[in-house]
Design an enzyme around this catalytic site. Structure first.
Site, PDB file in Angstrom:
ATOM      1  N   GLU B  60      48.763  41.302  45.398  1.00 55.09           N
ATOM      2  CA  GLU B  60      48.500  40.774  43.914  1.00 55.09           C
ATOM      3  C   GLU B  60      49.327  39.217  43.838  1.00 55.09           C
ATOM      4  O   GLU B  60      48.998  38.389  43.314  1.00 55.09           O
ATOM      5  CB  GLU B  60      48.991  41.696  43.047  1.00 55.09           C
ATOM      6  CG  GLU B  60      48.074  42.662  42.884  1.00 55.09           C
ATOM      7  CD  GLU B  60      48.219  43.833  43.945  1.00 55.09           C
ATOM      8  OE1 GLU B  60      48.977  43.842  44.642  1.00 55.09           O
ATOM      9  OE2 GLU B  60      47.224  44.591  43.862  1.00 55.09           O
ATOM     10  N   HIS B 129      48.856  52.980  36.590  1.00 55.31           N
ATOM     11  CA  HIS B 129      47.640  52.703  36.351  1.00 55.31           C
ATOM     12  C   HIS B 129      47.318  52.705  34.701  1.00 55.31           C
ATOM     13  O   HIS B 129      46.306  52.293  34.365  1.00 55.31           O
ATOM     14  CB  HIS B 129      46.363  53.445  36.956  1.00 55.31           C
ATOM     15  CG  HIS B 129      46.371  53.325  38.409  1.00 55.31           C
ATOM     16  ND1 HIS B 129      47.353  53.709  39.260  1.00 55.31           N
ATOM     17  CD2 HIS B 129      45.339  52.740  39.274  1.00 55.31           C
ATOM     18  CE1 HIS B 129      46.796  53.520  40.509  1.00 55.31           C
ATOM     19  NE2 HIS B 129      45.732  52.870  40.390  1.00 55.31           N
TER      20      HIS B 129
END
Lengths: 362, 322
Positions: B60, B129
């Site tokens: 990321e 998540h």
């Protein structure tokens, strides 16, 4: 299943102009006398700028400064190999590369005086502002190089960073993604032997830093970073590959002869004999003797350059000081967003009132 | 013309139309290409625009950092981070570079990058998540933070985010991706960033909620015996203080609902602003109904963590009780 060797790698090293003056004529790059003189001149400019900047910092006229003394060949020769449309993505020690690319000296000093104006970018500039977080900028060079690959255009992005940066995740991500995207990117690692005080030997168990390219499937080459001819040649070749979508890591072996920044004292972590050894390999003296030997540079040239430099640096200091004197604090609100959000506008109004100045736009 | 779309389809339509409209738009992120994204938000786009839709490498920080370079070189990057919690890995690039590229270069380089990312709990996902970090992003000057709560808002706000000259973190409420359909305007359609909307008008109390909490709030206030006004900021930064203030000046009472933890959450900012702008109109202490100050629990306990309709209703009733 037997044990077999599935892959083998080697790392090439390039040197052209040895510390003792010996030259491998077969490898000498095809450079005009003008270009050679230009490289020498910019290396001297960078050295003088750094020396004066350290002195200015000691007098309290400059903020923390990261000199690149000793790394002039690695920076100037690599930046000289760039084409006009190519990009420079610097770390924070790249004064010599910036000067090569045309950044004016007073802008570098203004930045060191704490003024964003020093990193201002004109419409055609292709130099990113200096990146302070170590290694983070390598990814930006991948994005730039990938954009040109996507558009089938020529420019390449040249990213500068040091040996310490190769320990960061961002640099490893950059190598890997550059390879995966076919980014038109060259990574120029200036292995100057120290990440602040941490020596190269503690930075990685890898025998070379160039070999870190191998894990990403891109080319890696080591070069004598104090040999301007070799750095130029290695970068030129790397740029050619990168223009075809093959990114390259060039590890330039060099030495940061001064402090990491004006905030640290290298005497605490370096040995004197090591410093003396690298003094003898000074990149400017090495190129100078090569140019003198070939009649490209005379005593008169050197004397004239020295005088010219004193004037240039003095003018740049005056100009940067003028910028600092004219600073408009309300300006910090200007460039946060393309269009100022209402809440921020209210803060600016309050700020301007508190400063007793006129409210912006009224 | 307006097709009935879900949020996830509105994302896809906005991206499709922006890719068609502007050659500089480039889509990339983990699995956004062939698979069409883990939530299928980019389904089919790689077939339509093979030169501008990419499965990125995994990492990321790299996705955000490379996007900054793309932007500097004149592209309009639209990156997907598979789940908001993994944007933490790219947070340094966001804070240190994306948010500052304009100011550091005095406007010479800009970062018109949109980072799309599903956020929030309620889908029984695995650990890491489900977080809701909008206040963290809003704390970074130079970023904009947008949270849609319906298909129409998704289309309009995402299109506006892509066209915005600054970096935008676009947080899509995971649990609403397929929760409802509504007619969504086709073709060029934008909603301005920084403008809140009054979802339901009322006189007695203002409830501020966004993203998936807006749905919870609307259901909750259905059962409240009062005339409730519901305001959806839609943009976390810039935050439309005026609309919220006007509402609270009218009702005299305020409840902020968010699923992020309470401490230093956006509710704190909204209540603080109201004390500056509407203090003398307040008839009761502002209420916050939020997640708790604990790491987001695994899914066996997530319903206990997330503000429920009951908790929202209780908050509204507390605000009304004084």
């Amino acid at each position: 299943m037997p044990r077999t060797t599935v892959a083998e790698f080697t790392v090439e090293s390039l040197g052209i102009l040895a510390p003792d003056g010996e030259v491998d004529e077969e490898l000498v790059p095809d450079l005009s006398e003008e270009t050679l003189r230009g490289m020498y001149r910019t290396m001297r400019r960078a050295r003088r700028l750094d020396e004066r900047a350290i002195a200015l910092q000691r007098r309290g006229e400059l903020g923390t400064y990261a000199p690149g003394i000793g790394q002039e060949a690695a920076q100037v020769a690599s930046a000289t190999a760039l084409a006009d449309g190519d990009w420079v993505v610097p770390a924070f020690r790249e004064q010599a590369a910036l000067l090569t690319r045309g950044t004016p000296m007073h802008a570098i000093l203004a930045y060191a005086m704490g003024l964003e104006e020093g990193a201002a970018v004109g419409p055609d500039d292709r130099t990113l502002p200096p990146s302070i977080p170590v290694g983070s900028q390598a990814l930006h060079a991948v994005g730039i190089g990938w954009a040109y690959a996507m558009r089938n255009e020529d420019p390449v992005a040249l990213a500068y960073f040091g040996d310490g940066a190769t320990s960061t995740g961002d640099v490893m991500e950059a190598f890997n993604s550059a390879g995966a995207y076919g980014a038109q990117t060259v990574f120029l690692c200036q292995n100057n032997q120290y990440a602040i005080s941490t020596p190269r030997s503690k930075q990685s168990r890898a025998e070379t830093l160039a070999q870190k390219a191998i894990g990403a499937g891109i080319r890696g080459i080591q070069v004598d970073g104090n040999d301007a001819l070799a750095v130029y040649e290695a970068t030129r070749e790397a740029l050619d590959h990168a223009r075809d979508g093959d990114p390259v890591l060039v590890e330039a072996l060099t030495y940061r002869r001064s402090m990491h920044t004006t905030s640290d004292d290298p005497r605490k972590y370096r040995q004197e004999d090591e410093e003396v050894d690298w003094d003898r390999r000074d990149p400017i003296l090495r190129l100078e003797s090569y140019l003198r030997e070939r009649g490209i540079l005379t005593d008169d040239d050197v004397a004239a350059l020295e005088a010219e430099l004193e004037t240039e640096v003095a003018d740049a200091i005056e100009r940067a000081k003028g910028m600092a004197a004219d600073v408009d604090p309300a300006d910090m609100f200007e460039h946060a967003y393309g269009e100022m959000p209402p809440w921020l506008e209210r803060q600016l109004t309050a700020f301007s009132g508190a400063q007793g100045g006129a409210v912006d736009g009224e | 013309m307006a097709n009935e779309l879900r949020i996830v389809e509105a994302v896809q339509q906005a991206l499709d139309e922006e890719l068609a409209r502007d050659d500089s738009v480039v889509l990339f992120g983990e699995d956004v290409g062939v698979t069409g994204g883990v939530f299928r938000a980019t389904d089919g786009l790689v077939d339509a625009y093979p030169e501008r839709v990419y499965d990125s490498t995994l990492g990321e920080s790299g996705i955000v950092g490379v996007g900054i370079g793309l932007a500097a070189a004149g592209m309009t990057p639209v990156a997907e981070i598979q789940f908001q919690s993994f944007l933490y890995q790219g947070f340094a690039q966001l804070v240190q570079h994306a948010a500052r590229l304009r100011s550091r270069s005095r406007g010479g380089f800009t970062c018109p990058m949109t980072i799309r990312t599903p956020y929030g709990g309620g889908i029984r996902a695995l650990e890491h998540h489900s977080e809701s970090f909008e206040a963290g992003f809003a704390h970074v000057p130079g970023l904009k933070v947008v949270v849609p709560s319906s298909p129409t808002e998704t289309k309009g706000l995402l299109t506006a985010s892509i066209r915005d000259p600054d970096p935008v973190v676009f947080m899509e409420p995971t649990r609403l991706y397929r929760a409802m359909r509504e007619p969504v305007p086709e073709g060029d359609y934008t909603l301005p960033l920084g403008e809140a909307t009054v979802v339901e008008a009322g006189e007695d109390v203002t409830v501020v909620a966004w993203g998936s909490m807006l749905r919870t709030t609307l259901s909750a206030v259905d059962g409240v015996d009062a005339d409730v006004e519901v305001v959806n900021p839609r943009t976390i930064y810039p935050l439309d203080t005026e609309t919220i203030t006007e509402s609270v000046k009218k009702t005299g009472r305020c409840v902020v609902v968010h699923e992020a933890p309470m401490t230093a959450g956006l509710g704190a900012e909204i209540v603080s602003r109201l004390t500056e702008t509407a203090f003398y109109h307040l008839e009761s202490p502002p209420e916050r109904v939020t997640g708790y100050d604990v790491p987001f629990p695994m899914f066996a306990r997530e319903e206990a963590y997330l503000p429920s309709e009951e908790r929202v209703r209780a908050g509204v009733e507390r605000a009304l009780s004084e």
